[in-house]
Design a protein around this motif. Structure first.
Motif, PDB file in Angstrom:
ATOM      1  N   LEU A 238       0.830  -1.207   0.000  1.00 13.03           N
ATOM      2  CA  LEU A 238       0.000   0.000   0.000  1.00 13.03           C
ATOM      3  C   LEU A 238       0.865   1.257   0.000  1.00 13.03           C
ATOM      4  O   LEU A 238       0.556   2.249  -0.697  1.00 13.03           O
ATOM      5  N   ALA A 239       1.954   1.251   0.786  1.00  9.31           N
ATOM      6  CA  ALA A 239       2.802   2.447   0.855  1.00  9.31           C
ATOM      7  C   ALA A 239       3.452   2.737  -0.481  1.00  9.31           C
ATOM      8  O   ALA A 239       3.508   3.907  -0.931  1.00  9.31           O
ATOM      9  N   SER A 240       3.982   1.683  -1.141  1.00  9.12           N
ATOM     10  CA  SER A 240       4.617   1.901  -2.450  1.00  9.12           C
ATOM     11  C   SER A 240       3.589   2.346  -3.475  1.00  9.12           C
ATOM     12  O   SER A 240       3.868   3.208  -4.334  1.00  9.12           O
ATOM     13  N   SER A 241       2.374   1.784  -3.402  1.00  9.36           N
ATOM     14  CA  SER A 241       1.329   2.184  -4.363  1.00  9.36           C
ATOM     15  C   SER A 241       0.910   3.627  -4.133  1.00  9.36           C
ATOM     16  O   SER A 241       0.756   4.415  -5.090  1.00  9.36           O
ATOM     17  N   PHE A 242       0.691   3.995  -2.858  1.00  8.96           N
ATOM     18  CA  PHE A 242       0.339   5.380  -2.569  1.00  8.96           C
ATOM     19  C   PHE A 242       1.477   6.328  -2.944  1.00  8.96           C
ATOM     20  O   PHE A 242       1.233   7.457  -3.390  1.00  8.96           O
ATOM     21  N   GLY A 243       2.731   5.877  -2.763  1.00  9.10           N
ATOM     22  CA  GLY A 243       3.867   6.723  -3.135  1.00  9.10           C
ATOM     23  C   GLY A 243       3.881   7.040  -4.614  1.00  9.10           C
ATOM     24  O   GLY A 243       4.079   8.202  -5.028  1.00  9.10           O
ATOM     25  N   LEU A 244       3.704   6.004  -5.437  1.00 10.81           N
ATOM     26  CA  LEU A 244       3.674   6.227  -6.887  1.00 10.81           C
ATOM     27  C   LEU A 244       2.486   7.069  -7.296  1.00 10.81           C
ATOM     28  O   LEU A 244       2.605   7.994  -8.131  1.00 10.81           O
ATOM     29  N   LEU A 245       1.311   6.765  -6.713  1.00 12.51           N
ATOM     30  CA  LEU A 245       0.109   7.521  -7.063  1.00 12.51           C
ATOM     31  C   LEU A 245       0.271   8.995  -6.707  1.00 12.51           C
ATOM     32  O   LEU A 245      -0.072   9.896  -7.500  1.00 12.51           O
ATOM     33  N   THR A 246       0.800   9.247  -5.530  1.00  8.92           N
ATOM     34  CA  THR A 246       0.923  10.631  -5.069  1.00  8.92           C
ATOM     35  C   THR A 246       1.966  11.405  -5.871  1.00  8.92           C
ATOM     36  O   THR A 246       1.717  12.531  -6.330  1.00  8.92           O
ATOM     37  N   CYS A 247       3.125  10.792  -6.046  1.00  6.91           N
ATOM     38  CA  CYS A 247       4.213  11.513  -6.702  1.00  6.91           C
ATOM     39  C   CYS A 247       3.926  11.771  -8.179  1.00  6.91           C
ATOM     40  O   CYS A 247       4.348  12.801  -8.731  1.00  6.91           O
ATOM     41  N   ILE A 248       3.243  10.849  -8.852  1.00  9.11           N
ATOM     42  CA  ILE A 248       3.034  11.000 -10.296  1.00  9.11           C
ATOM     43  C   ILE A 248       1.758  11.777 -10.607  1.00  9.11           C
ATOM     44  O   ILE A 248       1.738  12.649 -11.481  1.00  9.11           O
ATOM     45  N   PHE A 249       0.675  11.512  -9.855  1.00 12.43           N
ATOM     46  CA  PHE A 249      -0.617  12.063 -10.259  1.00 12.43           C
ATOM     47  C   PHE A 249      -1.098  13.231  -9.393  1.00 12.43           C
ATOM     48  O   PHE A 249      -2.032  13.920  -9.769  1.00 12.43           O
ATOM     49  N   LEU A 250      -0.503  13.450  -8.231  1.00 16.98           N
ATOM     50  CA  LEU A 250      -0.971  14.562  -7.405  1.00 16.98           C
ATOM     51  C   LEU A 250      -0.736  15.914  -8.089  1.00 16.98           C
ATOM     52  O   LEU A 250      -1.634  16.770  -8.104  1.00 16.98           O
ATOM     53  N   PRO A 251       0.451  16.172  -8.721  1.00 15.40           N
ATOM     54  CA  PRO A 251       0.617  17.473  -9.420  1.00 15.40           C
ATOM     55  C   PRO A 251      -0.390  17.658 -10.554  1.00 15.40           C
ATOM     56  O   PRO A 251      -0.909  18.759 -10.766  1.00 15.40           O
ATOM     57  N   LYS A 252      -0.687  16.568 -11.288  1.00 17.66           N
ATOM     58  CA  LYS A 252      -1.647  16.677 -12.385  1.00 17.66           C
ATOM     59  C   LYS A 252      -3.040  16.990 -11.855  1.00 17.66           C
ATOM     60  O   LYS A 252      -3.749  17.848 -12.398  1.00 17.66           O
ATOM     61  N   CYS A 253      -3.418  16.276 -10.803  1.00 18.99           N
ATOM     62  CA  CYS A 253      -4.744  16.532 -10.246  1.00 18.99           C
ATOM     63  C   CYS A 253      -4.835  17.948  -9.692  1.00 18.99           C
ATOM     64  O   CYS A 253      -5.904  18.570  -9.714  1.00 18.99           O
ATOM     65  N   TYR A 254      -3.736  18.409  -9.187  1.00 17.54           N
ATOM     66  CA  TYR A 254      -3.736  19.794  -8.668  1.00 17.54           C
ATOM     67  C   TYR A 254      -4.042  20.784  -9.785  1.00 17.54           C
ATOM     68  O   TYR A 254      -4.826  21.725  -9.606  1.00 17.54           O
ATOM     69  N   ILE A 255      -3.410  20.567 -10.982  1.00 17.95           N
ATOM     70  CA  ILE A 255      -3.663  21.467 -12.110  1.00 17.95           C
ATOM     71  C   ILE A 255      -5.096  21.324 -12.582  1.00 17.95           C
ATOM     72  O   ILE A 255      -5.791  22.317 -12.848  1.00 17.95           O
ATOM     73  N   LEU A 256      -5.547  20.047 -12.660  1.00 15.57           N
ATOM     74  CA  LEU A 256      -6.896  19.827 -13.171  1.00 15.57           C
ATOM     75  C   LEU A 256      -7.956  20.403 -12.256  1.00 15.57           C
ATOM     76  O   LEU A 256      -9.000  20.885 -12.726  1.00 15.57           O
TER      77      LEU A 256
END
Length: 893
Positions: A827-845
């Motif tokens: 779960l930690a590795s999955s959340f890490g990848l999800l957060t690091c890759i998609f959080l900036p994009k979601c922030y823009i969207l």
């Protein structure tokens, strides 16, 4: 050799000739000094008897300056004197009967053995030879034939006499010799007895000791064959059953104050509360007297038949348990005892003088002066009333005396004497009434009652079978012995302070082993009048859950109780070893039972399982929501290829959800599904990152066909799938019971099946992660930072940190927590990848939609003030604002 035979014959002739002369030179140099009863005049057959009427012989001064004289006896014994009277009573009763020896009057010769072997030998030789100056191997007396000897008292006395009588095959019937050594027909071919063999009594005492759970007992034995053989048989039986002997003492035959003091000290210092005594009352009396003087009363005594009904020790031994031979009442016997005339013989006079503590000189003088004919109620009565102290007339009343001689309530040895006399009488009756031509001897001959050989009577004695008068008890000899029947006696004080002998059980040696002993426990009154049996153990019983640890150098009954180790139990008392529980069981807290081990696995319903399910579901829902947030038609999504973004999101959903398969009771299918889904999910995720997000910008610039990179993704995934398929076919993961990880638990877990396969599978994922990290690290420096290399690099660093931390955490835990650590890592590795890759994009969207324009997504676009535009600038701005927001939240906290 011929000369030798001639000389022996000449000596025999001379001896016979000189015996017939007036002055014999072949007689013994010492004249026997024997007391007793004799009536052989006008009798057809004579029965011999020997009784220990006195307790000991008087000590002599050892003077060798004069002719040795046989010692006198001292210490009158009223109990054994009653035995003597029982023989006289039985002979008188038989002589009056018409159905038993109707044509034969029995005579008797009775001697006092003084409870001493030497006196018993004197009496035996005198009885055989017919005169006090006995010449061995010769009978010089005239008169009726000798039938048998009833006696001689204790076992050591009978052994001595039986060896002599056996030489001539002369019958001997004992009434109180119980020693087991006397059963040997090789040594004692003519010995018979009307009292049970001590082997039965030793067995009975051993059974009693085991019945009450006594494992620590002391023994005291008389220094004679009776004591030695009895204690030896007893020890052999109880020691074989696990009972230990605390101490073993021997009573001296000759009074020794030093030995008595030593034995008393042993009894006082010993921790054993049960003392077994094989002795006569005469030998035991000095010890009991000293114990009474020192007030040693806190012991329970186990008595043998020789002293169980003796009156010598009753003041001290209340609560005693013992074995007594059969009791019977003999009609007319008490009247016979009370009607005794003290002037019949010197022995009876001594009895009277000892009984009343007086001398009969005055009464004897009255008889001599013919004054006996006067009115006893007149002049003589007046004279009696005026007698000086210490004198008596022989007319004293004996009915009011409380003396063991007149006590006929416990006729046991007395009854045995009675039976012995009747056994001889019945054998003589059968001999006398033998029919000519039907006899047992040569040519079916019969023996003559007036002139028979001892061995002829021995035949009839061995085969006699009769019922005792007044009791109907059938008597017969089985190899010289009678059946081993005993009454178990308990000494209890009555309300008036007197001892009563209460029967509390029976022992029958001829019954089945399980039915031989019957004890009424509730009827027993123990020492100090307690109702519970005393405890007599060196060490208390080891309770279940412990085992016996033997103390070095001490008896096996002295031990320590050692608790059983974990995983071992003992479910019985005094267990010698602990029992190892089975593989699926473990010992309970008390270590007295094996209980099933606790089954452990990370269940769905427990708090930790529910927490992990919620986190997994939350991660999957967040990932799915990102899918909906990322509008395919927006420039930001188009700039990074929507299909690659969705494939990465899908792989993250798979990794989030595959963690759920690690929960619950492991099954073969769940073990395979969880491992394969995890391997394929991370392979899909890492190949998407490596192919799309690190090489795609280069692909766009170089106009490399996009489908080529999709092909790479599926190639990576296909390779991992082939490897997983081979793994599942050859050595698939499966569920196992791990019983070695924790003692008290069975851990249900998944076994990888093959370490080689699982290392290869996840090494492949590690390789993909390393390549993705390298490509992302290189891509971070592309022109204008168009790619997301920095975010992916940070995400991959989080991925590595998580899994590097996972290894020691996983190895340091056991059971369900290993599964929890593995799920947390996923779960930690999955959340890490999800957060690091998609959080900036979601922030823009969601937060900065004004930045999601074509102009902003152009790779080389710049604003009028010269700042960078496009995806790189937007993501950089988004990342900066996200970091600022996180920092402000930390400050607010």
């Amino acid at each position: 050799m011929e000369i030798r035979h001639f000389l022996l014959g000449l000596c025999a002739f001379c001896l016979f000739h000189r015996r017939a002369s007036a002055e014999s030179t072949c007689n013994l140099k010492a004249k026997f000094n024997l007391s007793g009863y004799k009536d052989v005049e006008k009798k057809k057959v004579v029965i011999g008897g020997m009784f220990p009427i006195h307790k000991r012989i008087a000590s002599n001064d050892g003077n060798t300056l004069r002719l040795p004289v046989s010692s006198d006896c001292e210490g009158f014994n009223f109990r054994t004197f009653r035995w003597t009277q029982a023989m006289l009573f039985a002979i008188n009763e038989i002589n009056k009967r018409e159905d038993l020896l109707p044509n034969t009057d029995l005579g008797y010769v009775i001697y006092d053995s003084c409870f001493t072997i030497s006196k018993a030998v004197e009496g035996t030789l005198t009885y055989l030879t017919g005169q006090d100056e006995a010449v061995p191997n010769y009978r010089c007396g005239d008169g009726p034939p000798l039938a048998a000897l009833v006696g001689a008292g204790g076992s050591d006395l009978s052994i001595a006499t039986a060896r002599i009588l056996g030489l001539y095959h002369f019958p001997q019937v004992s009434y109180s010799s119980t020693c087991s050594a006397l059963e040997s027909k090789f040594q004692f071919p003519t010995f018979l007895r009307t009292i049970p063999n001590d082997k039965h009594q030793s067995t009975a005492i051993a059974k009693m000791v085991l019945h009450f759970g006594w494992t620590w007992v002391g023994t005291i034995a008389a220094d004679d064959d009776y004591g030695k053989y009895g204690i030896k048989d007893f020890k052999e039986q109880v020691e074989e059953a696990g009972v230990c002997i605390s101490f073993s003492e021997t009573l001296p035959k000759v009074s020794s104050p030093e030995d008595i003091q030593r034995i008393v000290q042993t009894v006082v210092e010993a921790t054993a509360k049960i003392i077994v005594v094989f002795s006569s009352d005469v030998d035991l009396s000095p010890l009991i007297t000293e114990l009474l003087r020192q007030n040693v009363t806190n012991r329970t005594w186990i008595a043998t038949e020789a002293w169980v009904t003796s009156a010598l020790m009753i003041s001290l031994l209340g609560g005693t348990l013992g074995f007594a031979v059969k009791r019977a009442s003999i009609p007319g016997f008490q009247r016979y005892l009370l009607d005794m005339d003290p002037y019949t013989d010197p022995l009876t006079e001594e009895f009277w003088e000892t009984l009343f503590n007086c001398t009969l000189d005055y009464g004897r003088a009255l008889r001599t002066s013919k004054q006996k004919a006067r009115d006893v109620n007149g002049t003589l009565s007046g004279e009696v009333r005026g007698l000086p102290d210490g004198l008596c007339t022989g007319c004293e009343s004996v009915a009011k005396l409380n003396n063991t001689y007149f006590d006929v309530s416990q006729l046991r040895i007395t009854y045995s004497v009675y039976k012995a006399v009747y056994a001889v009488a019945h054998a003589l009756h059968n001999l006398e009434h033998c029919k000519e031509g039907q006899g047992p001897f040569n040519g079916k001959d019969c023996a003559d009652i007036t002139d028979f050989e001892p061995w002829q009577l021995m035949y009839y004695l061995k085969n006699v079978r009769f019922k005792v008068p007044h009791t109907d008890e059938e008597i017969y000899f089985d190899k010289g012995d009678v059946e081993g029947f005993y009454e178990i006696i308990n000494w209890q004080f009555s309300s008036n302070g007197e001892i009563s002998y209460v029967i509390v059980g029976h022992y029958n040696g001829s019954a089945a082993p399980e039915d031989r002993m019957n004890i009424l426990n509730d009827s027993i009154v123990w020492n100090s009048e307690v109702l519970e049996p005393p405890r007599s153990v060196c060490s208390e019983n080891c309770q279940p859950g412990t085992r016996k640890g033997i103390r070095q150098g001490e008896p096996v009954c002295c031990f320590d109780c050692i608790p059983c180790a974990d995983g071992e139990i003992s479910n019985t008392s005094n267990a010698r070893e602990c029992i190892l529980c089975g593989v699926d069981d473990w010992s309970n807290d008390a270590h007295d039972a094996c209980v099933p081990k606790i089954i452990e696995f990370l269940a769905f319903g427990e708090p930790l399982g529910i927490t992990l399910i919620v986190i997994s579901a939350f991660g999957a829902l967040v990932t799915i929501s990102v899918v909906f947030i990322m509008n395919v038609g927006t420039p930001l999504v188009k700039a990074n290829d929507a299909l690659l973004s969705f494939s990465l999101l899908f792989s993250l959903v798979v990794t989030f959800l595959c963690s759920i398969f690690f929960l619950g009771q492991p099954q073969n299918w769940s073990c395979m599904t969880s491992q394969v889904a995890l391997a394929l999910g991370f392979a899909f995720c890492l190949s998407s990152i490596m192919s799309g997000y690190t090489l795609l910008p280069h692909c766009v610039e170089s106009l490399t066909p996009l489908w080529a990179f999709y092909k790479d993704i599926f190639s990576f995934l296909y390779t991992q799938g082939i490897a997983c398929g081979v793994w599942l076919i050859m050595l698939p993961p499966h569920s196992i019971k791990n019983t070695s990880a924790k003692n008290i638990k069975i851990i249900l877990e998944c076994d990888e099946g093959s370490v080689v396969f699982i290392c290869c599978i996840f090494s492949y994922d590690i390789l993909l992660a390393l390549l993705a990290f390298i490509f992302a690290f290189i891509a971070r420096k592309l022109e204008d930072n168009f790619s997301e290399g920095k975010c992916i690099t940070f995400g991959m660093l989080v991925f590595f940190i998580v899994w590097i931390s996972f290894v020691p955490a996983y190895l340091s835990t056991r059971g369900k927590f290993m599964v929890a650590v593995q799920i947390f890592a996923i779960l930690a590795s999955s959340f890490g990848l999800l957060t690091c890759i998609f959080l900036p994009k979601c922030y823009i969207l969601l937060v900065k939609p004004e930045c999601n324009t074509e102009e902003m997504m152009r790779p080389h676009a710049k604003t009028r003030d010269g700042t960078a535009t496009g995806t790189s600038a937007s993501l950089a701005t988004a990342a900066t604002e996200v970091n600022a927001t996180i920092s402000s939240m930390a400050i607010d906290d």
